[in-house]
Design a protein around this motif. Sequence first.
Motif, PDB file in Angstrom:
ATOM      1  N   VAL A  50     136.904  73.210  85.627  1.00 38.07           N
ATOM      2  CA  VAL A  50     136.604  72.612  84.327  1.00 38.07           C
ATOM      3  C   VAL A  50     137.378  73.405  83.285  1.00 38.07           C
ATOM      4  O   VAL A  50     137.174  74.606  83.140  1.00 38.07           O
ATOM      5  N   ASN A 107     140.691  68.743  77.342  1.00 38.74           N
ATOM      6  CA  ASN A 107     139.548  68.987  78.206  1.00 38.74           C
ATOM      7  C   ASN A 107     139.742  68.164  79.465  1.00 38.74           C
ATOM      8  O   ASN A 107     140.037  66.962  79.388  1.00 38.74           O
ATOM      9  N   ALA A 109     138.989  68.039  84.125  1.00 39.48           N
ATOM     10  CA  ALA A 109     138.453  68.612  85.356  1.00 39.48           C
ATOM     11  C   ALA A 109     139.405  68.270  86.485  1.00 39.48           C
ATOM     12  O   ALA A 109     139.974  67.163  86.526  1.00 39.48           O
ATOM     13  N   ASN A 111     139.354  68.254  90.599  1.00 41.06           N
ATOM     14  CA  ASN A 111     138.472  68.351  91.757  1.00 41.06           C
ATOM     15  C   ASN A 111     139.312  68.363  93.028  1.00 41.06           C
ATOM     16  O   ASN A 111     140.077  67.434  93.282  1.00 41.06           O
ATOM     17  N   CYS A 123     136.248  62.680  79.664  1.00 42.30           N
ATOM     18  CA  CYS A 123     134.874  62.888  80.131  1.00 42.30           C
ATOM     19  C   CYS A 123     134.553  62.050  81.365  1.00 42.30           C
ATOM     20  O   CYS A 123     133.429  61.569  81.532  1.00 42.30           O
ATOM     21  N   ALA A 174     132.001  65.752  89.365  1.00 47.31           N
ATOM     22  CA  ALA A 174     133.209  65.981  88.578  1.00 47.31           C
ATOM     23  C   ALA A 174     133.369  64.950  87.458  1.00 47.31           C
ATOM     24  O   ALA A 174     133.879  65.271  86.383  1.00 47.31           O
ATOM     25  N   TYR A 177     132.030  65.989  84.077  1.00 48.61           N
ATOM     26  CA  TYR A 177     132.433  67.366  83.760  1.00 48.61           C
ATOM     27  C   TYR A 177     132.129  67.748  82.321  1.00 48.61           C
ATOM     28  O   TYR A 177     131.960  68.935  82.016  1.00 48.61           O
ATOM     29  N   CYS A 178     132.037  66.791  81.416  1.00 52.72           N
ATOM     30  CA  CYS A 178     131.754  67.131  80.017  1.00 52.72           C
ATOM     31  C   CYS A 178     130.357  67.737  79.863  1.00 52.72           C
ATOM     32  O   CYS A 178     130.085  68.406  78.867  1.00 52.72           O
ATOM     33  N   TYR A 180     129.406  70.110  81.577  1.00 53.53           N
ATOM     34  CA  TYR A 180     129.616  71.529  81.811  1.00 53.53           C
ATOM     35  C   TYR A 180     130.451  72.176  80.718  1.00 53.53           C
ATOM     36  O   TYR A 180     130.635  73.389  80.709  1.00 53.53           O
ATOM     37  N   LEU A 181     130.987  71.377  79.807  1.00 56.64           N
ATOM     38  CA  LEU A 181     131.804  71.928  78.734  1.00 56.64           C
ATOM     39  C   LEU A 181     130.926  72.623  77.698  1.00 56.64           C
ATOM     40  O   LEU A 181     129.854  72.136  77.340  1.00 56.64           O
TER      41      LEU A 181
END
Length: 241
Positions: A50, A107, A109, A111, A123, A174, A177-178, A180-181
């Motif tokens: 991420v 931003n 991710a 995987n 996102c 995944a 993933y946003c 986890y931001l």
Amino acid sequence: KRTSGWSSSRAVPQGVIPFRSGVIFTQRARVEAPLSALLPAGSSSNLLLVLSLCSHRINSAFLFAVKSKKKKLQLGVQFVPGKIIVYVGQKRSVYFDYNVHDGQWHNMAINIRGQTVTLFTSCGKRRVHADLHFKKDEVLDPHGSFLLGKMSQHSVQFEGAICQFDIYPSAKAAHHYCKYLKKQCRQADTYRPTLPPLIPLLPRDPSASPSTPQHAEPSLQGLRNLTTPSTAAFLTITVSA
């Protein structure tokens, strides 16, 4: 769940500049750590990355590289103009059409799962898959090393700002993933970042090449030395059970 933060009361390495939402890597930066200090022994290349970052110089630097004890490339992400290249093993790689070198915040991710590498942006609304064309998962050398911003000590340096760099070696959603931001990194790929580029986008460095020696700072024995407690945001390696 174990989380390793890159924070310490020790001085920030020369060439790395803290700012309120992360760190800036300059041409003189060098951050290296034993892989064993970041990931548990026996970790495979199945990972979720991420990332939140902004490139300040157009070049073909690696964002990071994992090297074996014999200096063989086991894992890495390289930003070349107009493309992201993901390496899983020295001779296996895939690429995605995506331009990081535009002076904007990004931003995303990445995987890596089995034979497939997927790039998620917006996102999770946008995703692109690529096949590695091999069947065996590669186990990362526990005696290897992790280099941030470079592929080797003498290769071209990634120059730019990093708000977040998280590695999840276990299964994660995944496409979400946003979630986890970090709050300050949430720009949701609108290309209207709340944090403008901190320096103007620099042109391609004609002197920077894999054969051009770069100034090398002393190796760090762990990425916990990268930022100071006064830094508002910390870059982390997140190890989830």
